[in-house]
Design a protein around this motif. Structure first.
Motif, mmCIF file in Angstrom:
data_model
loop_
_atom_site.group_PDB
_atom_site.id
_atom_site.type_symbol
_atom_site.label_atom_id
_atom_site.label_comp_id
_atom_site.label_asym_id
_atom_site.label_seq_id
_atom_site.Cartn_x
_atom_site.Cartn_y
_atom_site.Cartn_z
ATOM 1 N N ALA A 90 -3.140 -8.717 1.435
ATOM 2 C CA ALA A 90 -2.739 -9.848 2.056
ATOM 3 C C ALA A 90 -3.049 -11.460 1.191
ATOM 4 O O ALA A 90 -3.712 -12.301 1.974
ATOM 5 N N THR A 91 -2.699 -11.426 0.177
ATOM 6 C CA THR A 91 -2.901 -12.709 -0.700
ATOM 7 C C THR A 91 -1.645 -12.898 -1.314
ATOM 8 O O THR A 91 -0.463 -12.118 -1.536
ATOM 9 N N LYS A 92 -1.449 -14.246 -1.504
ATOM 10 C CA LYS A 92 -0.140 -14.722 -2.222
ATOM 11 C C LYS A 92 0.322 -14.145 -3.503
ATOM 12 O O LYS A 92 1.279 -13.750 -3.784
ATOM 13 N N LEU A 93 -0.690 -13.984 -4.209
ATOM 14 C CA LEU A 93 -0.744 -13.301 -5.671
ATOM 15 C C LEU A 93 -0.200 -11.917 -5.408
ATOM 16 O O LEU A 93 0.668 -11.333 -6.351
ATOM 17 N N ASN A 94 -0.763 -11.281 -4.578
ATOM 18 C CA ASN A 94 -0.550 -9.997 -4.423
ATOM 19 C C ASN A 94 0.954 -9.497 -3.924
ATOM 20 O O ASN A 94 1.658 -8.730 -4.180
ATOM 21 N N VAL A 122 6.610 -3.042 8.801
ATOM 22 C CA VAL A 122 5.767 -4.035 9.498
ATOM 23 C C VAL A 122 4.379 -3.078 9.561
ATOM 24 O O VAL A 122 3.312 -3.795 9.531
ATOM 25 N N PHE A 123 4.554 -1.953 10.189
ATOM 26 C CA PHE A 123 3.260 -1.340 10.505
ATOM 27 C C PHE A 123 2.243 -1.005 9.336
ATOM 28 O O PHE A 123 1.037 -1.092 9.219
ATOM 29 N N LEU A 124 3.134 -0.715 7.984
ATOM 30 C CA LEU A 124 2.378 -0.784 6.951
ATOM 31 C C LEU A 124 1.639 -2.152 6.357
ATOM 32 O O LEU A 124 0.313 -1.931 6.095
ATOM 33 N N VAL A 125 2.307 -3.150 6.625
ATOM 34 C CA VAL A 125 1.794 -4.276 6.246
ATOM 35 C C VAL A 125 0.432 -4.786 7.100
ATOM 36 O O VAL A 125 -0.383 -5.187 6.654
ATOM 37 N N GLN A 146 2.828 1.817 -2.435
ATOM 38 C CA GLN A 146 2.220 2.025 -3.868
ATOM 39 C C GLN A 146 1.300 0.947 -4.237
ATOM 40 O O GLN A 146 0.297 0.815 -4.771
ATOM 41 N N ASN A 147 1.558 -0.332 -3.430
ATOM 42 C CA ASN A 147 0.758 -1.393 -3.673
ATOM 43 C C ASN A 147 -0.715 -1.482 -2.717
ATOM 44 O O ASN A 147 -1.702 -1.625 -3.293
ATOM 45 N N GLY A 148 -0.406 -0.925 -1.602
ATOM 46 C CA GLY A 148 -1.632 -0.791 -0.766
ATOM 47 C C GLY A 148 -2.597 0.253 -0.726
ATOM 48 O O GLY A 148 -3.777 0.045 -0.753
ATOM 49 N N THR A 190 -3.277 -4.796 5.563
ATOM 50 C CA THR A 190 -4.053 -6.269 5.941
ATOM 51 C C THR A 190 -4.973 -5.953 6.674
ATOM 52 O O THR A 190 -6.100 -6.715 6.365
ATOM 53 N N ILE A 191 -5.199 -5.080 7.660
ATOM 54 C CA ILE A 191 -6.516 -5.134 8.459
ATOM 55 C C ILE A 191 -7.441 -4.175 7.636
ATOM 56 O O ILE A 191 -8.641 -4.652 7.477
#
Length: 420
Positions: A62-66, A47-50, A380-382, A54-55
């Motif tokens: 924070a996109t549907k494709l990602n 939750v913290f990383l998301v 790895q994604n962010g 996102t911020i």
């Protein structure tokens, strides 16, 4: 003339105490303080990383494709981690899982591309290869008593040569089979996504009802209706939100190709999680795994065939690794000498441990691989969206794994101190 009524057995029988939401919350806090943190740190970290990414990168992360890419990116590692959970529950380790995935993928690619096998036979052959590798490792560990670290490290090195032998000197073997490629590249029709949602929620609700009924028949305290209802509602809302978001159009240019629906790998993962969780939690075999991981000598004295359990767990681990290799090949559309190499093994071990599976054995769940795999995928994604420096990405991932191992060690110490 007054009469005295003698109490009967039925009138003196005490009904099982029902746990309320408040008492359940207090029990959970007590377990956490006693060292039984489970997947709480991983969920909090996720939750913290998301929120953080996102911020920092709202237009990219924070996109549907990602989010769809994130699920596909983590799928192979998660399946390999599911298999590693069985080995880690024994207090063992499998360092060969990454290249077992590579050899499985190489077998699949060669049989499909060069031999012209149909995909069911090629997939089955790849899984059998993983099964045989696991059986050999299990026999060396269980029968000869060689430490699993040594055996699987040797297999890690040897399987690199096996992979090169399987795919030949050409370097890369392409995969053209539509079914294999669809595993990591296709989506479910939107309507089927909602069917999956209903089946998962209904299945979970049925599990709660049956569990409650079993506890009542055994005379054990059962929670109030509100507690399972709350869990069912949370599952329904979260999964419903996921299905809704994935059913929205996420293609950059829908006129060329539309991208709607839940990725096909999601229902496949759900089936594996349900089946493997049932094996661990509801079968005698699963109970024996936890017993061997908790205390192998005590399990042996209780009549459990410890060697057979170890061999079976290594076979399960390597078979799931081979399936993870199939997913790697599907995502890359090919197999190369690096398939299953690089950081694949480390990420899979990290996924299981970060999710809450203990490195010391006796504690872990299949869902841990899912949670930990998502945490690693988010990192790895962010991180590349914030910095392109590879060294920072490796350092952060390593620190997260070290933190998870530290939490595991501290939790075990607190649990021992509290007598749990």
């Amino acid at each position: 003339m007054s009469t005295t009524t003698q109490p009967t057995a039925a009138s003196t029988e005490v009904a099982p105490e029902r746990a309320t939401l408040g008492s359940a919350a207090r029990d959970y806090v007590t377990r956490v303080r006693g060292g039984d943190v489970g997947s709480l740190p991983a969920i909090a970290g996720f939750v913290f990383l998301v929120v953080l990414f996102t911020i920092l990168r709202p237009d990219n992360f924070a996109t549907k494709l990602n989010w769809a890419n994130l699920l596909n990116q983590s799928a192979a590692v998660i399946f390999i981690a599911m298999g590693l959970v069985f080995v880690l529950l024994l207090g063992e380790i499998d360092l060969s899982a990454g290249y077992t995935a590579g050899v499985g993928a190489g077998t699949l690619a060669v049989l499909l591309t060069f031999k012209g096998w149909p995909w069911p036979a090629a997939v089955l052959a790849a899984l059998v290869v993983g099964l045989v590798i696991g059986a050999l490792i299990g026999l060396l560990v269980a029968r000869l008593g060689i430490p699993s670290f040594v055996v699987t490290l040797s297999a890690f090195l040897a399987l690199q040569g096996v992979l090169l032998t399987v795919i030949g000197t050409g370097g890369t073997v392409p995969i053209r089979d539509p079914f294999v490629l669809s595993l990591m590249n296709d989506n479910m029709p939107p309507a089927l996504g909602w069917v999956m949602w209903f089946l998962v929620v209904a299945g979970y609700a049925l599990t709660e009802v049956l569990g409650r009924r079993r506890r009542s028949k055994a005379g054990l305290p059962s929670p109030s209706v509100a507690l399972p209802a709350l869990r069912i509602a949370v599952i329904a809302v979260l999964l419903g939100l996921v299905v809704y978001l994935f059913n929205l159009e996420r293609a950059v240019n829908p006129a060329i190709k539309s991208l709607k629906g839940v990725p096909l790998i999601v229902p496949i993962a759900v089936v594996f999680v349900v089946v493997l969780s049932f094996v661990l939690k509801r079968t005698r075999f699963g109970q024996h795994i936890y017993a061997v991981g908790g205390n192998a000598e005590a399990a042996r004295r209780a009549g459990i065939n410890v060697n057979r359990i170890k061999i079976a767990c290594f076979m399960i681990s390597s078979t799931l690794a081979a399936f993870g290799g199939i997913l790697l090949a599907s995502r890359a559309n090919s197999v190369s000498p690096s398939t299953g190499g690089a950081s694949t093994l480390l990420l899979a071990v990290g996924a299981a441990v970060i999710g809450g599976t203990s490195l010391f054995g006796g504690k872990g769940r299949i869902i841990d691989a899912i949670i930990g795999g998502l945490v690693i995928a988010v990192i790895q994604n962010g991180l590349p969206l914030i910095t392109q420096r590879a060294e920072i990405q490796f350092i952060v991932t390593g620190l997260v794994l070290l933190l998870a191992a530290s939490v595991d060690a501290i939790s075990r110490r607190r649990a021992a101190a509290s007598g749990r």
